[in-house]
Design a protein around this motif. Structure first.
Motif, short mmCIF file in Angstrom:
data_model
loop_
_atom_site.label_atom_id
_atom_site.label_comp_id
_atom_site.label_asym_id
_atom_site.label_seq_id
_atom_site.Cartn_x
_atom_site.Cartn_y
_atom_site.Cartn_z
N GLN A 196 -4.80 -8.66 -13.36
CA GLN A 196 -4.95 -7.37 -14.00
C GLN A 196 -4.45 -6.28 -13.06
N LEU A 197 -3.77 -5.31 -13.63
CA LEU A 197 -3.29 -4.15 -12.87
C LEU A 197 -4.26 -3.00 -13.07
N ARG A 198 -4.57 -2.31 -11.99
CA ARG A 198 -5.47 -1.16 -12.09
C ARG A 198 -4.76 -0.02 -12.82
N ARG A 199 -5.35 0.40 -13.88
CA ARG A 199 -4.77 1.46 -14.71
C ARG A 199 -5.13 2.83 -14.15
N GLY A 200 -4.66 3.82 -14.82
CA GLY A 200 -4.93 5.18 -14.39
C GLY A 200 -3.69 5.80 -13.80
N GLU A 201 -3.82 7.05 -13.52
CA GLU A 201 -2.67 7.77 -12.98
C GLU A 201 -2.47 7.42 -11.52
N LEU A 202 -1.21 7.34 -11.14
CA LEU A 202 -0.88 7.12 -9.74
C LEU A 202 -0.89 8.47 -9.02
N PRO A 203 -1.25 8.47 -7.75
CA PRO A 203 -1.25 9.74 -7.02
C PRO A 203 0.17 10.31 -6.90
N ARG A 204 0.26 11.61 -7.04
CA ARG A 204 1.56 12.27 -6.89
C ARG A 204 1.67 12.76 -5.45
N ILE A 205 2.74 12.36 -4.81
CA ILE A 205 2.96 12.69 -3.40
C ILE A 205 4.12 13.67 -3.30
N GLY A 213 2.90 7.61 -5.98
CA GLY A 213 2.56 6.70 -4.90
C GLY A 213 1.88 5.44 -5.43
N SER A 214 1.21 4.74 -4.56
CA SER A 214 0.49 3.52 -4.91
C SER A 214 -0.98 3.83 -5.12
N ASN A 215 -1.66 3.07 -5.99
CA ASN A 215 -3.10 3.31 -6.18
C ASN A 215 -3.94 2.31 -5.38
N VAL A 216 -3.34 1.70 -4.38
CA VAL A 216 -4.06 0.77 -3.50
C VAL A 216 -4.75 1.56 -2.40
N GLU A 217 -6.05 1.27 -2.21
CA GLU A 217 -6.80 1.90 -1.12
C GLU A 217 -7.05 0.84 -0.06
N LEU A 218 -6.53 1.07 1.13
CA LEU A 218 -6.57 0.07 2.19
C LEU A 218 -8.00 -0.34 2.55
N VAL A 219 -8.92 0.60 2.61
CA VAL A 219 -10.31 0.29 2.97
C VAL A 219 -10.94 -0.65 1.93
N THR A 220 -10.67 -0.40 0.66
CA THR A 220 -11.19 -1.25 -0.41
C THR A 220 -10.62 -2.66 -0.29
N GLU A 221 -9.33 -2.75 -0.02
CA GLU A 221 -8.68 -4.06 0.10
C GLU A 221 -9.24 -4.83 1.29
N LEU A 222 -9.46 -4.16 2.40
CA LEU A 222 -10.01 -4.84 3.57
C LEU A 222 -11.43 -5.34 3.32
N ALA A 223 -12.23 -4.53 2.62
CA ALA A 223 -13.59 -4.96 2.27
C ALA A 223 -13.55 -6.15 1.31
N ASP A 224 -12.66 -6.10 0.32
CA ASP A 224 -12.53 -7.21 -0.62
C ASP A 224 -12.04 -8.47 0.10
N ALA A 225 -11.14 -8.31 1.05
CA ALA A 225 -10.63 -9.46 1.81
C ALA A 225 -11.76 -10.10 2.61
N VAL A 248 0.82 -1.21 0.00
CA VAL A 248 0.00 0.00 0.00
C VAL A 248 0.86 1.27 0.00
N ASP A 249 2.04 1.21 0.59
CA ASP A 249 2.92 2.38 0.64
C ASP A 249 4.11 2.28 -0.31
N THR A 250 4.11 1.32 -1.20
CA THR A 250 5.22 1.14 -2.14
C THR A 250 5.04 2.10 -3.32
N PRO A 251 6.01 2.99 -3.54
CA PRO A 251 5.88 3.93 -4.66
C PRO A 251 5.78 3.21 -6.00
N GLY A 252 4.84 3.66 -6.82
CA GLY A 252 4.68 3.12 -8.16
C GLY A 252 3.93 1.79 -8.23
N TYR A 253 3.47 1.27 -7.11
CA TYR A 253 2.77 -0.02 -7.10
C TYR A 253 1.34 0.16 -7.60
#
Length: 130
Positions: free
Chosen positions: A63-72, A88-100, A32-37
């Motif tokens: 599949q990798l989620r496309r779109g622009e990565l957030p600029r930090i 930054g990374s385009n992973v949203e922790l809340v979404t991942e927890l809900a999916d899990a 989630v905090d890995t740059p460019g992930y």
């Protein structure tokens, strides 16, 4: 008896699919905090044998989620550009927890049905032995 083995095959394919989905979710959370992930997802497709659907599922390619990565903005970061930004990374922790949670519940539902079918087939074999 073929119906029982068919049902067990369908249920086990669901458990394999959800297990793979959980592995990708865990990888996303770890990065989630890995740059460019980029967030990884997997899609499910109907399993087909000899031109007919089996009722099971198979996983498609990752599949990798496309779109622009957030600029930090962090000029001290080693990956920062001349203006002090990095991707930054385009992973949203809340979404991942809900999916899990959803994948876990789906896996558990398949497991309960698997145990039920196995129990029913055992009981049928006991009846037939008499």
């Amino acid at each position: 008896m073929a119906e029982f083995s068919d049902a067990l095959g369908v249920l086990s394919s669901g458990m394999r699919g959800q297990s793979q989905r959980l592995r990708h979710i865990a990888e996303n959370i770890a990065n989630v905090d890995t740059p460019g992930y980029r967030r990884k997802t997997v899609e499910f497709r109907a399993e087909v044998e000899q031109g007919r659907r089996t009722g099971g599922i198979e996983t498609g390619p990752v599949q990798l989620r496309r779109g622009e990565l957030p600029r930090i903005n962090d000029p001290a970061h080693p990956m920062a550009d001349a203006e002090g930004y990095y991707e930054g990374s385009n992973v949203e922790l809340v979404t991942e927890l809900a999916d899990a949670r959803e994948a876990q519940r789906s896996y558990e539902a398949n497991l309960k049905m698997f145990e039920q079918v196995r129990r029913m087939s055992t009981q049928l074999m006991d009846i037939l032995k008499r």
